[in-house]
Design a protein around this motif. Structure first.
Motif, short mmCIF file in Angstrom:
data_model
loop_
_atom_site.label_atom_id
_atom_site.label_comp_id
_atom_site.label_asym_id
_atom_site.label_seq_id
_atom_site.Cartn_x
_atom_site.Cartn_y
_atom_site.Cartn_z
N PRO A 55 -5.47 -1.84 6.91
CA PRO A 55 -5.21 -2.53 5.64
C PRO A 55 -4.64 -3.92 5.80
N VAL A 56 -4.78 -4.51 6.98
CA VAL A 56 -4.17 -5.81 7.25
C VAL A 56 -5.02 -6.54 8.29
N ASP B 107 -0.56 -9.37 4.32
CA ASP B 107 -1.92 -9.88 4.48
C ASP B 107 -2.31 -9.99 5.94
N GLU C 114 5.37 -0.13 4.24
CA GLU C 114 4.22 -1.00 4.42
C GLU C 114 3.27 -0.91 3.22
N LYS C 115 3.16 0.26 2.62
CA LYS C 115 2.32 0.39 1.42
C LYS C 115 2.85 -0.47 0.28
N GLN C 116 4.17 -0.61 0.20
CA GLN C 116 4.77 -1.47 -0.82
C GLN C 116 4.66 -2.94 -0.45
N ARG D 76 8.21 -8.29 -2.59
CA ARG D 76 7.04 -7.40 -2.73
C ARG D 76 7.45 -5.94 -2.72
N LYS E 274 2.45 -4.53 1.52
CA LYS E 274 1.08 -5.05 1.52
C LYS E 274 0.95 -6.39 2.26
#
Length: 299
Positions: A142-143, A50, A44-46, A287, A48
């Protein structure tokens, strides 16, 4: 345009939130469960994303017997964690994405799905536990999240076919949104479990893993599994798995699994987790996401 780049299936057992909040997620009992999500947290960090369209069921926090929407979509700015009897979880408020949510709601209703639109509600463990499993300890999520609540608590729940078709309609809605957004769809709940009665504690490993198998590839056999089979094979609460079919329907005709995790027990349930890519014949590595060969499948 917006695009759906991945689907995630995840159990939302409330005990996992308690274990994490109390710092017990690496204790001997919980470590094998949480280790199955370590890969996904790094992924998930890779990725990203939205926005996550997070399909879950409310547990008498936002809805009760006074109103029971079959499908409800959150179009608000943010959502606070619900007090489920022992105080709200110590996690951040959940930020919404009203623009995309209203667009999806409009598209679904014009696509002949009778959605209930919710602008204010609190969200319980059904939604916050999956966020914790994917993102861990964070000052803010983060989302952006679009909650999509499904009635799987009170008879009659929607059929698997209707859930799959709703996922297909969500895919059409997202594809018609003009903003460039990386969108994931998560299906939560399950797997096999029964919380009461003579069969309390029922877990059916074989059925659970066959269900996970059915999410992968180009088969759509799961959309035709009748309610009675869920009840017979997975217990009274196993019907939550129809919510995973919304996620699967949103990914198109064919999928590839890039991560899979299954563990028994957690409380009196089985833990299931899978990460899927829509497979349209193009590169699956968007991504920075891992190809299937990078993520051995375990069950």
């Amino acid at each position: 345009m917006a695009r759906i780049t991945a689907g995630v299936g995840c159990s939302h057992v409330p005990l996992l939130g308690v274990a994490h909040d109390q710092g017990k997620d690496r204790d001997a009992y919980f470590a094998p469960i949480f280790e199955g999500f370590d890969w996904t947290r790094e992924w998930e960090k890779q990725e990203k994303p939205d926005v996550v369209i997070l399909v879950y069921n409310d547990h008498a926090s936002a809805f009760d017997m006074k109103i029971i929407p079959t499908f409800a979509i959150g179009c608000g700015e943010s959502y606070k964690p619900a007090d489920e009897g022992w105080g709200p979880r110590p996690v951040p408020d959940v930020p919404g994405h009203p623009d995309l949510a209203w667009h999806v709601a409009q598209s679904l209703i014009l696509d002949e799905f009778d959605m209930t639109i919710i602008n204010e509600m609190e969200v319980d463990h059904g939604l916050t536990v999956p966020l914790t499993m994917m993102f861990g300890d964070v000052a803010e999520w983060p989302v952006k999240v679009i909650p999509l609540a499904v009635n799987v608590v009170t008879y009659p729940p929607p059929s698997g076919n209707r859930c799959w078709a709703l996922g297909e309609a969500i895919a059409r809605a997202v594809a018609s949104f003009p903003e460039d957004l990386n969108v994931q769809v998560w299906g939560t709940g399950g797997m096999s479990h029964q919380l009461q009665g003579p069969r309390a504690g029922l877990i059916n490993k074989e059925w659970d893993n066959d269900f996970l198998d059915g999410l992968v590839g180009d088969t759509d056999r799961l959309r035709r599994v009748p309610h009675i089979e869920y009840l017979r094979e997975t217990g009274s609460e196993g019907i939550e798995m129809v919510m995973w079919l919304i996620m699967r329907g949103a990914l198109g005709k064919r999928t590839t699994a890039i991560h899979r995790h299954y563990h028994v027990p957690c409380s009196n349930t089985a833990i299931g987790h899978i990460v899927l890519r829509p497979d349209n014949g193009e590169s699956l590595d968007t991504r920075g996401g891992s190809a299937a060969s990078d993520a051995p499948l375990t069950a």
